[in-house]
Design a protein around this motif. Structure first.
Motif, mmCIF file in Angstrom:
data_model
loop_
_atom_site.group_PDB
_atom_site.id
_atom_site.type_symbol
_atom_site.label_atom_id
_atom_site.label_comp_id
_atom_site.label_asym_id
_atom_site.label_seq_id
_atom_site.Cartn_x
_atom_site.Cartn_y
_atom_site.Cartn_z
ATOM 1 N N ASP B 192 63.982 9.068 51.589
ATOM 2 C CA ASP B 192 63.003 8.904 50.509
ATOM 3 C C ASP B 192 62.026 7.810 50.887
ATOM 4 O O ASP B 192 62.433 6.673 51.121
ATOM 5 C CB ASP B 192 63.708 8.484 49.204
ATOM 6 N N PHE B 193 60.753 8.166 50.942
ATOM 7 C CA PHE B 193 59.753 7.184 51.348
ATOM 8 C C PHE B 193 59.046 6.607 50.127
ATOM 9 O O PHE B 193 58.992 7.209 49.069
ATOM 10 C CB PHE B 193 58.728 7.822 52.301
ATOM 11 N N PRO B 198 52.714 9.242 50.880
ATOM 12 C CA PRO B 198 53.012 10.434 50.077
ATOM 13 C C PRO B 198 53.256 11.717 50.862
ATOM 14 O O PRO B 198 53.789 12.648 50.325
ATOM 15 C CB PRO B 198 51.760 10.586 49.211
ATOM 16 N N PHE B 199 52.854 11.796 52.102
ATOM 17 C CA PHE B 199 52.848 13.110 52.724
ATOM 18 C C PHE B 199 53.938 13.318 53.759
ATOM 19 O O PHE B 199 53.892 14.262 54.521
ATOM 20 C CB PHE B 199 51.476 13.367 53.360
ATOM 21 N N ILE B 200 54.905 12.399 53.808
ATOM 22 C CA ILE B 200 55.969 12.568 54.796
ATOM 23 C C ILE B 200 57.139 13.262 54.137
ATOM 24 O O ILE B 200 57.626 12.833 53.108
ATOM 25 C CB ILE B 200 56.455 11.217 55.320
ATOM 26 N N ASP B 244 60.788 0.565 57.429
ATOM 27 C CA ASP B 244 59.813 -0.181 56.639
ATOM 28 C C ASP B 244 59.123 0.711 55.614
ATOM 29 O O ASP B 244 58.679 0.249 54.557
ATOM 30 C CB ASP B 244 58.775 -0.813 57.575
ATOM 31 N N MET B 245 59.072 2.014 55.881
ATOM 32 C CA MET B 245 58.348 2.939 55.019
ATOM 33 C C MET B 245 59.205 3.488 53.880
ATOM 34 O O MET B 245 58.707 4.241 53.038
ATOM 35 C CB MET B 245 57.818 4.116 55.855
ATOM 36 N N LEU B 246 60.490 3.117 53.855
ATOM 37 C CA LEU B 246 61.368 3.653 52.796
ATOM 38 C C LEU B 246 60.961 3.111 51.426
ATOM 39 O O LEU B 246 60.212 2.147 51.324
ATOM 40 C CB LEU B 246 62.820 3.295 53.104
ATOM 41 N N ASP B 247 61.532 3.692 50.420
ATOM 42 C CA ASP B 247 61.208 3.292 49.061
ATOM 43 C C ASP B 247 62.041 2.078 48.679
ATOM 44 O O ASP B 247 63.093 2.188 48.063
ATOM 45 C CB ASP B 247 61.489 4.469 48.103
ATOM 46 N N TRP B 248 61.578 0.914 49.080
ATOM 47 C CA TRP B 248 62.293 -0.339 48.837
ATOM 48 C C TRP B 248 62.113 -0.782 47.388
ATOM 49 O O TRP B 248 60.982 -0.887 46.908
ATOM 50 C CB TRP B 248 61.775 -1.437 49.769
#
Lengths: 153, 249
Positions: B192-193, B198-200, B244-248
């Protein structure tokens, strides 16, 4: 009153004292000479102190070819291609003369020829063709090489 | 017509790479060829609309040309903002509902992986462990066995110390792939990013149990675990960028 311009001869003298006689129709291919003719200054020999005999002969040959109605389009193209097969010293002289004499099309052709001689060449080759000394220090040369690395991939 | 005027008349007739060559010929040629006016001429041939504005859209037309004149294929990642020192991984493994492994693993440990693979592992697995790809691995001590008849599931959360946030890597998924010949049991989950990306879609986290064949066909003897994002990120920098791109939150 008929104007007999078509039979009139224009006399030119190069920087090295060679004289050339050409028909007025040929001479006025040069805007510079045309202005002189129109101003009535072309009755005596016109001195051209900044064009030597060899170059002047080439330019007049060009002008003659472009006035000759028997020359076909293909013949003219071939003539122009062969005409410009010169070394850089002659090209430079031709550039100066074409600029000074303002001969339509000749200046553009010579400039394009110079550009074509540069295209696709590496700097060392360009130096050789145009007889240019490399005056960069090794550091400067490296700096330019890095700056332009994008072009040499 | 001076020598300089000749150059100034010829340069606009050249292609960009040729003008770049001219810059390296000598100092006089360099100083003239550097003039952004010539690069504007070259850009005007290539992208006529660009020159309809008064000033160049980038700092110079020269920069515009060299950036866009051809497609750049080799693009290296900038250094990642995240480091393994910032990360802690919360790893839990169950068989049915019994917890068989539950650890907080610092990022450094996972990054370092296996120093010495244990004896008795098959060659395929040894090659895999010694391979050059970057994988996050952990030796399991003490080793545990897992009966093949039972469902095994795993969940992985990760925390980052630089912002005190947590992201989910694997949200309790089952091990469905058991590669007997390679001695790996594998589970995966889709990442989950953050809404900022948004587009990955389709990037997966893979979690493997590494085991030794000990003759008993009903259980697997697990000596290590491995986590990777092999679909998407295969180097340390790529993995850190992906994390780094995950939904932190």
């Amino acid at each position: 009153m008929s104007s007999s311009k078509s039979n009139k001869i224009v006399k030119l003298e190069s920087s090295d004292n060679k004289t050339f006689e050409v028909e007025e129709a040929v001479a006025v291919q040069s805007e510079t000479l045309k202005n002189m003719v129109d101003d009535g200054c072309a009755n005596d020999t016109i001195p051209l102190p900044n064009v030597n005999g060899k170059i002047l002969e080439m330019v007049l040959g060009w002008c003659k070819k472009h006035v000759d109605e028997t020359v076909t389009g293909d013949e003219l193209n071939k003539y122009e291609a062969d005409f410009l097969d010169l070394d850089q010293a002659d090209l430079y002289g031709l550039l100066m003369a074409a600029n000074f004499l303002n001969v339509k099309g000749l200046l553009d052709r010579v400039l394009q020829r110079v550009a074509d001689m540069i295209k696709g060449k590496k700097p060392e080759e360009i130096r050789r063709i145009f007889n240019i000394k490399n005056d960069f220090t090794p550091e400067e040369e490296e700096e330019i090489r890095l700056e332009n690395a994008w072009a040499f991939d | 017509m001076t020598y300089e005027e000749v150059l100034k008349a010829v340069f606009p007739l050249l292609e960009g790479v040729d003008l770049a060559s001219c810059m390296a010929v000598c100092k006089q040629w360099r100083d003239i060829a550097r003039d952004d006016y010539f690069w504007k001429c070259i850009c005007a041939k290539r992208w006529p609309s660009i020159c309809k504005q008064r000033s160049p859209p980038t700092v110079t037309y020269y920069k515009l040309y060299q950036t866009f004149y051809k497609r750049q294929h080799c693009r290296t990642l900038p250094p990642p903002k995240l480091s393994f020192d910032d990360l802690d991984f919360f790893i839990d493994i169950w068989t049915e509902d019994r917890l068989i492994f539950s650890e907080v693993v610092p990022g450094q440990v996972l990054q370092n992986g296996f120093k010495i693979p244990p004896p008795g592992i098959c060659d395929v697995l040894r090659f895999h462990l010694e391979g050059p790809e970057f994988r996050m691995r952990l030796p399991v001590k003490p080793r545990f066995t897992v009966p093949l008849s039972q469902t095994v599931s795993v969940s992985v959360l990760v925390a980052r110390k630089d912002s005190n946030t947590v992201a989910c890597i694997i949200n309790k998924t089952m091990f469905e792939y058991i590669d007997q010949t390679a001695y790996r049991a594998m589970a995966f989950d889709y990442l989950d990013f953050s809404p900022v990306h948004p587009f990955i879609s389709g990037a997966r986290a893979w979690f493997s149990l590494l085991f030794i064949e000990d003759g008993n066909e009903d259980v697997i003897d697990v000596f290590g675990i491995e986590m990777d994002f092999c679909d998407t990120a295969n180097s340390k920098e790529e993995v850190l960028w992906l994390l780094d791109m995950l939904d932190w939150q």
